[in-house]
Design a protein around this motif. Sequence first.
Motif, PDB file in Angstrom:
ATOM      1  N   ASN A 270       0.830  -1.264  -0.126  1.00 40.50           N
ATOM      2  CA  ASN A 270       0.002   0.021  -0.062  1.00 40.50           C
ATOM      3  C   ASN A 270       0.758   1.200  -0.069  1.00 40.50           C
ATOM      4  O   ASN A 270       0.568   2.107  -0.907  1.00 40.50           O
ATOM      5  CB  ASN A 270      -0.965   0.181   1.314  1.00 40.50           C
ATOM      6  CG  ASN A 270      -1.979  -1.066   1.461  1.00 40.50           C
ATOM      7  OD1 ASN A 270      -2.493  -1.590   0.257  1.00 40.50           O
ATOM      8  ND2 ASN A 270      -2.759  -1.127   2.381  1.00 40.50           N
ATOM      9  N   MET A 271       1.708   1.317   0.967  1.00 41.47           N
ATOM     10  CA  MET A 271       2.720   2.305   0.896  1.00 41.47           C
ATOM     11  C   MET A 271       3.487   2.697  -0.296  1.00 41.47           C
ATOM     12  O   MET A 271       3.552   3.736  -0.790  1.00 41.47           O
ATOM     13  CB  MET A 271       3.813   2.198   2.236  1.00 41.47           C
ATOM     14  CG  MET A 271       4.729   3.408   2.349  1.00 41.47           C
ATOM     15  SD  MET A 271       5.969   3.367   1.234  1.00 41.47           S
ATOM     16  CE  MET A 271       6.984   1.752   1.868  1.00 41.47           C
ATOM     17  N   ARG A 272       3.946   1.584  -0.760  1.00 41.13           N
ATOM     18  CA  ARG A 272       4.713   1.903  -2.280  1.00 41.13           C
ATOM     19  C   ARG A 272       3.903   2.211  -3.378  1.00 41.13           C
ATOM     20  O   ARG A 272       4.186   3.249  -4.360  1.00 41.13           O
ATOM     21  CB  ARG A 272       5.533   0.543  -2.231  1.00 41.13           C
ATOM     22  CG  ARG A 272       6.700   0.217  -1.587  1.00 41.13           C
ATOM     23  CD  ARG A 272       7.326  -1.043  -1.902  1.00 41.13           C
ATOM     24  NE  ARG A 272       8.530  -1.394  -0.950  1.00 41.13           N
ATOM     25  CZ  ARG A 272       9.244  -2.134  -0.993  1.00 41.13           C
ATOM     26  NH1 ARG A 272       8.967  -3.223  -2.019  1.00 41.13           N
ATOM     27  NH2 ARG A 272      10.337  -2.254  -0.174  1.00 41.13           N
ATOM     28  N   THR A 273       2.849   1.858  -3.298  1.00 40.18           N
ATOM     29  CA  THR A 273       1.821   2.292  -4.409  1.00 40.18           C
ATOM     30  C   THR A 273       1.491   3.713  -4.198  1.00 40.18           C
ATOM     31  O   THR A 273       1.326   4.526  -5.177  1.00 40.18           O
ATOM     32  CB  THR A 273       0.456   1.531  -4.243  1.00 40.18           C
ATOM     33  OG1 THR A 273       0.797  -0.001  -4.565  1.00 40.18           O
ATOM     34  CG2 THR A 273      -0.536   1.802  -5.120  1.00 40.18           C
ATOM     35  N   LEU A 274       1.423   4.006  -2.840  1.00 40.93           N
ATOM     36  CA  LEU A 274       0.996   5.595  -2.560  1.00 40.93           C
ATOM     37  C   LEU A 274       2.008   6.269  -2.846  1.00 40.93           C
ATOM     38  O   LEU A 274       2.038   7.326  -3.422  1.00 40.93           O
ATOM     39  CB  LEU A 274       0.608   5.709  -1.152  1.00 40.93           C
ATOM     40  CG  LEU A 274       0.405   6.832  -0.675  1.00 40.93           C
ATOM     41  CD1 LEU A 274      -0.882   7.740  -1.353  1.00 40.93           C
ATOM     42  CD2 LEU A 274       0.073   6.857   0.844  1.00 40.93           C
ATOM     43  N   TYR A 275       3.181   6.000  -2.335  1.00 40.09           N
ATOM     44  CA  TYR A 275       4.588   6.846  -2.577  1.00 40.09           C
ATOM     45  C   TYR A 275       4.822   7.052  -4.021  1.00 40.09           C
ATOM     46  O   TYR A 275       4.771   7.946  -4.471  1.00 40.09           O
ATOM     47  CB  TYR A 275       5.642   6.080  -1.898  1.00 40.09           C
ATOM     48  CG  TYR A 275       6.825   6.817  -1.530  1.00 40.09           C
ATOM     49  CD1 TYR A 275       7.975   7.123  -2.546  1.00 40.09           C
ATOM     50  CD2 TYR A 275       7.053   7.297  -0.184  1.00 40.09           C
ATOM     51  CE1 TYR A 275       8.784   8.106  -2.228  1.00 40.09           C
ATOM     52  CE2 TYR A 275       8.245   8.160  -0.069  1.00 40.09           C
ATOM     53  CZ  TYR A 275       9.106   8.484  -0.946  1.00 40.09           C
ATOM     54  OH  TYR A 275      10.206   9.339  -0.523  1.00 40.09           O
ATOM     55  N   ASP A 276       4.824   5.995  -4.866  1.00 43.27           N
ATOM     56  CA  ASP A 276       5.076   6.295  -6.192  1.00 43.27           C
ATOM     57  C   ASP A 276       3.887   7.026  -6.865  1.00 43.27           C
ATOM     58  O   ASP A 276       3.974   7.891  -7.791  1.00 43.27           O
ATOM     59  CB  ASP A 276       5.123   4.879  -7.008  1.00 43.27           C
ATOM     60  CG  ASP A 276       6.669   4.123  -6.531  1.00 43.27           C
ATOM     61  OD1 ASP A 276       7.332   4.682  -5.969  1.00 43.27           O
ATOM     62  OD2 ASP A 276       6.477   3.004  -6.790  1.00 43.27           O
ATOM     63  N   GLY A 277       2.801   6.863  -6.579  1.00 48.65           N
ATOM     64  CA  GLY A 277       1.662   7.402  -7.202  1.00 48.65           C
ATOM     65  C   GLY A 277       1.529   8.924  -6.955  1.00 48.65           C
ATOM     66  O   GLY A 277       1.329   9.626  -7.679  1.00 48.65           O
ATOM     67  N   ILE A 278       1.709   9.466  -5.569  1.00 49.75           N
ATOM     68  CA  ILE A 278       1.774  10.771  -5.486  1.00 49.75           C
ATOM     69  C   ILE A 278       3.002  11.712  -6.191  1.00 49.75           C
ATOM     70  O   ILE A 278       2.879  12.630  -6.614  1.00 49.75           O
ATOM     71  CB  ILE A 278       1.970  11.125  -3.900  1.00 49.75           C
ATOM     72  CG1 ILE A 278       3.216  10.550  -3.159  1.00 49.75           C
ATOM     73  CG2 ILE A 278       0.599  10.603  -3.094  1.00 49.75           C
ATOM     74  CD1 ILE A 278       3.209  10.957  -1.794  1.00 49.75           C
ATOM     75  N   GLY A 279       4.019  10.654  -6.531  1.00 46.32           N
ATOM     76  CA  GLY A 279       5.217  11.381  -7.198  1.00 46.32           C
ATOM     77  C   GLY A 279       4.558  11.560  -8.556  1.00 46.32           C
ATOM     78  O   GLY A 279       5.234  12.452  -9.255  1.00 46.32           O
ATOM     79  N   ALA A 280       3.753  10.406  -9.039  1.00 46.28           N
ATOM     80  CA  ALA A 280       3.498  10.689 -10.468  1.00 46.28           C
ATOM     81  C   ALA A 280       2.482  11.884 -10.647  1.00 46.28           C
ATOM     82  O   ALA A 280       2.264  12.310 -11.697  1.00 46.28           O
ATOM     83  CB  ALA A 280       2.669   9.409 -11.017  1.00 46.28           C
ATOM     84  N   LEU A 281       1.962  12.236  -9.397  1.00 53.93           N
ATOM     85  CA  LEU A 281       0.952  13.413  -9.350  1.00 53.93           C
ATOM     86  C   LEU A 281       1.738  14.725  -8.970  1.00 53.93           C
ATOM     87  O   LEU A 281       1.235  15.841  -9.354  1.00 53.93           O
ATOM     88  CB  LEU A 281       0.001  13.452  -8.247  1.00 53.93           C
ATOM     89  CG  LEU A 281      -1.068  12.049  -8.138  1.00 53.93           C
ATOM     90  CD1 LEU A 281      -2.136  12.271  -7.304  1.00 53.93           C
ATOM     91  CD2 LEU A 281      -1.845  12.343  -9.487  1.00 53.93           C
ATOM     92  N   GLY A 282       3.071  14.567  -9.056  1.00 57.35           N
ATOM     93  CA  GLY A 282       3.920  15.925  -9.155  1.00 57.35           C
ATOM     94  C   GLY A 282       3.861  16.205  -7.440  1.00 57.35           C
ATOM     95  O   GLY A 282       4.392  17.422  -7.207  1.00 57.35           O
TER      96      GLY A 282
END
Length: 380
Positions: A270-282
């Motif tokens: 969950n954390m890695r999905t979130l961490y990478d996802g928020i990076g993709a959002l800038g």
Amino acid sequence: MLLLIPGPVTTDARVKAAMAQDYAPWDNDFRQAYRQVCDSVLRVAQAAPDEHAALALPGCGHFAVEAAIRTFVPQGGRLLAPSTGAYAARLQRLAADAGRIAVPLPVGAAERVAPQAVAAALERDPSLTHLALVYSETGSGICHDVPELARIAHALGRRVIVDAVSAFGALPLDLRDLPAVDAVVLTANKCLEGLPGAAFVVARRDSLEAARGNAGSWSLDLADIYEHTLQPNAGPRFTPPAPTLAALAVALDLYHEEGREARLARYTANMRTLYDGIGALGLVPYLPPALQGPIVVNVRAPDAPTWNLQLFVDALKRRGYVLSNFYNTEQPTFRVGCIGAFGPDQMRQAVDAMGAALGDISITREPAASGGFFPFPLTA
């Protein structure tokens, strides 16, 4: 609604169903269920039943932290309390208000507690009888190596109190291997995926027997609660949050089916999905990957004139996701819990909803870079 906060968490439907009836706390069937819940908590802690007891208190984790400090640190006693963030600050205040002296050990906002610094502080001041630690600091997202720090305290003849409220059930903890730990504090509504209202302290029996008369509070006297558990057919000492405990019994069954390592792996995904996802959002995480723990991710607030935390929370809630509308970091952030009865697919959907919520408040960003994760033995 999916709760994306670090507790209370989203729960399994079977856990919720256990709340949907009335319970008589002094009924013999409930007394037996109560004792089974305490035994199950001991099992999660990998504690020896002949050496440890799990003691339940109504209320939140702060109640149990105060109870542990009052019970095991004598009036006027001194404890070393590393200043790891907002929850360590609360522990220090609870100690001071109880007439104990919490000696802070400075720790950077983006640092783990250094074992050598703890050892040096304890060696310098022999009046420090206890080390008080926060395992998972939800204010920042950092997880500290509590087992290693507890071993250092043991080698130096000190006792240990652990606030494991947002760590218990996910991060490694084997009390059979940590004889210096007098108390571990936890609640039902974090990594055990139960509902709020019940706190626990897993404590050494010999330490409880030696602590009679310390607390200065009947309600928060763990030694008195322990003495009550020794009575035949013992149940709760005072009226407990019975529906919460009934729900926790179900949650603990589900926990043992999944296992700690699998639960930690799910939270980490969950954390890695979130961490990478928020990076993709800038967006930019508060912590670098090497320090990011699996319980909660803090995200730096966008540097944009239209940023408003409450408006962002409201926009996300309209899409079925609930975030905290406050933060505990020095700089503005928003925090996202990675724990609860859900997995990375749902977290991925939540990240998409965050992007849409940012659009609602006129914020668009370029993707940010990410990196590798923790050299920290979270799966030990």
